[in-house]
Motif scaffolding. Structure first.
Motif, PDB file in Angstrom:
ATOM      1  N   TYR A 184     -42.628  18.547   8.797  1.00 58.86           N
ATOM      2  CA  TYR A 184     -43.275  19.612   9.269  1.00 58.86           C
ATOM      3  C   TYR A 184     -42.993  19.523  10.863  1.00 58.86           C
ATOM      4  O   TYR A 184     -42.993  20.754  11.579  1.00 58.86           O
ATOM      5  N   MET A 185     -42.869  18.401  11.396  1.00 60.27           N
ATOM      6  CA  MET A 185     -42.910  18.192  12.826  1.00 60.27           C
ATOM      7  C   MET A 185     -41.481  18.573  13.139  1.00 60.27           C
ATOM      8  O   MET A 185     -41.260  19.019  14.317  1.00 60.27           O
ATOM      9  N   ALA A 186     -40.387  18.417  12.205  1.00 54.24           N
ATOM     10  CA  ALA A 186     -38.949  19.008  12.507  1.00 54.24           C
ATOM     11  C   ALA A 186     -38.921  20.397  12.532  1.00 54.24           C
ATOM     12  O   ALA A 186     -38.421  20.967  13.389  1.00 54.24           O
ATOM     13  N   PHE A 187     -39.458  21.006  11.652  1.00 52.68           N
ATOM     14  CA  PHE A 187     -39.904  22.555  11.519  1.00 52.68           C
ATOM     15  C   PHE A 187     -40.728  23.030  12.824  1.00 52.68           C
ATOM     16  O   PHE A 187     -40.262  24.035  13.325  1.00 52.68           O
ATOM     17  N   ASP A 188     -41.629  22.204  13.239  1.00 56.55           N
ATOM     18  CA  ASP A 188     -42.255  22.853  14.572  1.00 56.55           C
ATOM     19  C   ASP A 188     -41.229  22.623  15.774  1.00 56.55           C
ATOM     20  O   ASP A 188     -41.407  23.801  16.608  1.00 56.55           O
ATOM     21  N   ARG A 189     -40.290  21.826  15.742  1.00 54.39           N
ATOM     22  CA  ARG A 189     -39.723  21.791  16.809  1.00 54.39           C
ATOM     23  C   ARG A 189     -38.371  22.736  16.670  1.00 54.39           C
ATOM     24  O   ARG A 189     -37.819  23.240  17.692  1.00 54.39           O
ATOM     25  N   PHE A 190     -37.976  23.049  15.575  1.00 55.63           N
ATOM     26  CA  PHE A 190     -36.962  24.243  15.075  1.00 55.63           C
ATOM     27  C   PHE A 190     -37.615  25.487  15.594  1.00 55.63           C
ATOM     28  O   PHE A 190     -36.940  26.285  16.246  1.00 55.63           O
ATOM     29  N   MET A 191     -38.806  25.684  15.273  1.00 60.23           N
ATOM     30  CA  MET A 191     -39.285  26.965  15.579  1.00 60.23           C
ATOM     31  C   MET A 191     -39.635  27.110  17.030  1.00 60.23           C
ATOM     32  O   MET A 191     -39.377  28.185  17.649  1.00 60.23           O
ATOM     33  N   ILE A 212     -37.838  25.635  19.422  1.00 61.45           N
ATOM     34  CA  ILE A 212     -36.510  25.834  20.138  1.00 61.45           C
ATOM     35  C   ILE A 212     -35.830  27.283  19.777  1.00 61.45           C
ATOM     36  O   ILE A 212     -35.410  27.981  20.564  1.00 61.45           O
ATOM     37  N   SER A 213     -35.872  27.630  18.207  1.00 59.83           N
ATOM     38  CA  SER A 213     -35.086  28.794  18.137  1.00 59.83           C
ATOM     39  C   SER A 213     -35.794  30.257  18.015  1.00 59.83           C
ATOM     40  O   SER A 213     -35.068  31.112  18.324  1.00 59.83           O
ATOM     41  N   ASN A 214     -37.099  30.072  18.245  1.00 62.35           N
ATOM     42  CA  ASN A 214     -37.809  31.368  18.068  1.00 62.35           C
ATOM     43  C   ASN A 214     -39.123  31.099  18.875  1.00 62.35           C
ATOM     44  O   ASN A 214     -40.321  31.222  18.228  1.00 62.35           O
ATOM     45  N   ALA A 271     -46.211  30.858  18.299  1.00 60.49           N
ATOM     46  CA  ALA A 271     -47.852  30.568  18.092  1.00 60.49           C
ATOM     47  C   ALA A 271     -48.250  31.669  17.245  1.00 60.49           C
ATOM     48  O   ALA A 271     -49.155  31.516  16.500  1.00 60.49           O
ATOM     49  N   ILE A 272     -47.317  32.599  16.712  1.00 61.26           N
ATOM     50  CA  ILE A 272     -47.743  33.564  15.925  1.00 61.26           C
ATOM     51  C   ILE A 272     -47.358  33.029  14.504  1.00 61.26           C
ATOM     52  O   ILE A 272     -48.450  33.234  13.505  1.00 61.26           O
ATOM     53  N   ILE A 273     -46.448  32.364  14.227  1.00 64.08           N
ATOM     54  CA  ILE A 273     -46.127  31.716  12.939  1.00 64.08           C
ATOM     55  C   ILE A 273     -46.995  30.439  12.501  1.00 64.08           C
ATOM     56  O   ILE A 273     -47.598  30.427  11.904  1.00 64.08           O
ATOM     57  N   LEU A 274     -47.034  29.680  13.830  1.00 68.63           N
ATOM     58  CA  LEU A 274     -47.799  28.381  13.657  1.00 68.63           C
ATOM     59  C   LEU A 274     -49.289  28.572  14.029  1.00 68.63           C
ATOM     60  O   LEU A 274     -49.782  27.833  15.121  1.00 68.63           O
ATOM     61  N   THR A 275     -50.049  29.325  13.405  1.00 65.37           N
ATOM     62  CA  THR A 275     -51.487  29.399  13.718  1.00 65.37           C
ATOM     63  C   THR A 275     -52.304  28.178  13.269  1.00 65.37           C
ATOM     64  O   THR A 275     -51.604  27.468  12.271  1.00 65.37           O
ATOM     65  N   ASP A 276     -53.400  27.935  13.703  1.00 68.99           N
ATOM     66  CA  ASP A 276     -54.349  26.869  13.129  1.00 68.99           C
ATOM     67  C   ASP A 276     -54.499  26.953  11.663  1.00 68.99           C
ATOM     68  O   ASP A 276     -54.560  26.251  10.841  1.00 68.99           O
ATOM     69  N   SER A 277     -54.947  28.238  11.330  1.00 73.65           N
ATOM     70  CA  SER A 277     -55.230  28.388   9.862  1.00 73.65           C
ATOM     71  C   SER A 277     -53.910  28.043   8.838  1.00 73.65           C
ATOM     72  O   SER A 277     -53.873  27.421   7.747  1.00 73.65           O
ATOM     73  N   ARG A 278     -53.004  28.328   9.434  1.00 73.31           N
ATOM     74  CA  ARG A 278     -51.471  28.216   8.484  1.00 73.31           C
ATOM     75  C   ARG A 278     -51.240  26.563   8.506  1.00 73.31           C
ATOM     76  O   ARG A 278     -51.006  26.112   7.488  1.00 73.31           O
ATOM     77  N   VAL A 317     -29.163  24.544  19.726  1.00 75.32           N
ATOM     78  CA  VAL A 317     -29.025  23.987  20.834  1.00 75.32           C
ATOM     79  C   VAL A 317     -27.798  24.104  21.644  1.00 75.32           C
ATOM     80  O   VAL A 317     -27.540  24.491  22.776  1.00 75.32           O
ATOM     81  N   LEU A 318     -26.594  23.989  20.636  1.00 79.82           N
ATOM     82  CA  LEU A 318     -25.361  23.861  21.395  1.00 79.82           C
ATOM     83  C   LEU A 318     -24.813  25.307  21.535  1.00 79.82           C
ATOM     84  O   LEU A 318     -24.074  25.618  22.485  1.00 79.82           O
ATOM     85  N   SER A 319     -25.666  26.366  21.233  1.00 77.72           N
ATOM     86  CA  SER A 319     -25.272  27.853  21.378  1.00 77.72           C
ATOM     87  C   SER A 319     -25.824  28.210  23.006  1.00 77.72           C
ATOM     88  O   SER A 319     -25.579  29.272  23.466  1.00 77.72           O
ATOM     89  N   ILE A 320     -26.651  27.276  23.478  1.00 83.76           N
ATOM     90  CA  ILE A 320     -27.296  27.428  24.681  1.00 83.76           C
ATOM     91  C   ILE A 320     -26.122  26.929  25.687  1.00 83.76           C
ATOM     92  O   ILE A 320     -25.623  25.839  25.563  1.00 83.76           O
TER      93      ILE A 320
END
Length: 311
Positions: free
Chosen positions: A117-124, A126-128, A133-140, A225-228
């Motif tokens: 989940y922490m990897a997914f958090d970093r991916f979101m 960085i990428s979006n 904040a909309i995707i990873l809400t407290d309830s989710r 990241v490499l696309s930056i």
């Protein structure tokens, strides 16, 4: 070979460090230090995240889950391990052994899930970042945590419960300082193929799938990241992943080492197996609070809490 005994009446004998029994008191000192460090470090992080509004963010919610698993793993093994080293108390009842085994496996699976989940958090992030904040809400995040608990219980309960059907008519001496599932199965004189299959079935959809998805997450992160174009931006973004990458390495390296030693290191001294097994459970709960306190707001929050206690 002894006579067959019903499983519920069995008393297993745990093992400290084979061949070094005379030094158990001295060995207990670093282990005690590690336990105190794990308990204090993870408790401080949990307290800081709960009490500091500035830490009420998805990244720190996941970190609080990781600290909870660290506390769970430490508490699950503390009594038996220090009991052996301090008082030579090696006996553990069958039911207590099953309970300890379940909680060790459960918190191990939870730790694997939280790292994913922490990897997914970093991916979101960085990428979006605009939708982060909309995707990873407290309830989710709460739903993710509850789903992980349910998954762990459903997957691991059959694996542990099936040990009750076995007969144990060989030695009752376990080779670790805690109840380890393959260790208990080896003592049975019953066919354990079903147990092995269920154990594999339980671990593959949990730790196995989590590790594959974790690797995939970092492939996507690296590609993003490499696309930056700016090297400075790349460096800045990669620096936000350093703590997590180190935590993943510290978690998976002992696990892989333990698996390799059990499978291929049968000629290795018994104390090597024991020390790697203890490291597998103790090092991540000790190091994770340190890793995540170095480059995050956690360190400042903990210092603030300690300072307020002094004043």
């Amino acid at each position: 070979m002894g006579s067959t005994i019903t499983s519920t009446s069995i008393i297993f004998l745990l093992t400290g460090v084979p061949g070094l029994e005379a030094f158990h008191t001295w060995i207990s000192i670093p282990f005690c230090f590690l336990y105190v460090t794990a308990l204090l470090g993870n408790s401080l992080i949990l307290f800081a995240i709960i009490t500091q509004p500035s830490l009420h963010e998805p990244m720190y919610y996941f970190l609080s889950m990781l600290s909870t698993t660290g506390l769970g793993l430490s508490i699950s093994t503390l009594v038996t391990m220090l009991g052996i080293f301090w008082f030579n108390v090696r006996e553990i009842s069958f039911n207590a052994c099953l309970s300890q085994m379940f909680f060790i496996k459960f918190f191990t699976v939870m730790e694997s899930s939280v790292l994913l989940y922490m990897a997914f958090d970093r991916f979101m992030a960085i990428s979006n970042p605009l939708r982060y904040a909309i995707i990873l809400t407290d309830s989710r995040i709460a739903q993710i945590g509850v789903a992980s608990v349910i998954r762990g219980i459903l997957m691991l309960t059959p694996m542990v419960a099936l040990l009750i059907r076995l007969s144990y008519c060989y030695s009752h001496v376990l080779h670790h300082s805690y109840c380890y599932h393959p260790d208990v199965m080896k003592l049975s004189c019953t066919d354990t193929r079903i147990n092995s299959a269920v154990g594999l079935t339980a671990m593959f959809p949990t730790v196995g799938v989590d590790s594959v998805l974790l690797l995939l997450s970092y492939v996507l992160i690296i590609r993003t990241v490499l696309s930056i174009a700016s090297p400075e931006e790349r460096k800045k973004i990669f620096s936000t992943c350093v703590s997590h990458i180190v935590a993943v390495a510290i978690d998976y390296i002992p696990l892989i080492s333990l698996s390799f030693v059990h499978r291929f290191g049968k000629q290795a001294p018994a104390y090597v197996h024991t020390m790697i097994a203890n490291t597998y459970l103790l090092i991540p709960p000790v190091t994770n609070p340190i890793i995540y306190s170095v480059k995050t707001k956690i360190c400042r929050a903990v210092i603030k809490i300690l300072h307020s206690k002094e004043t």
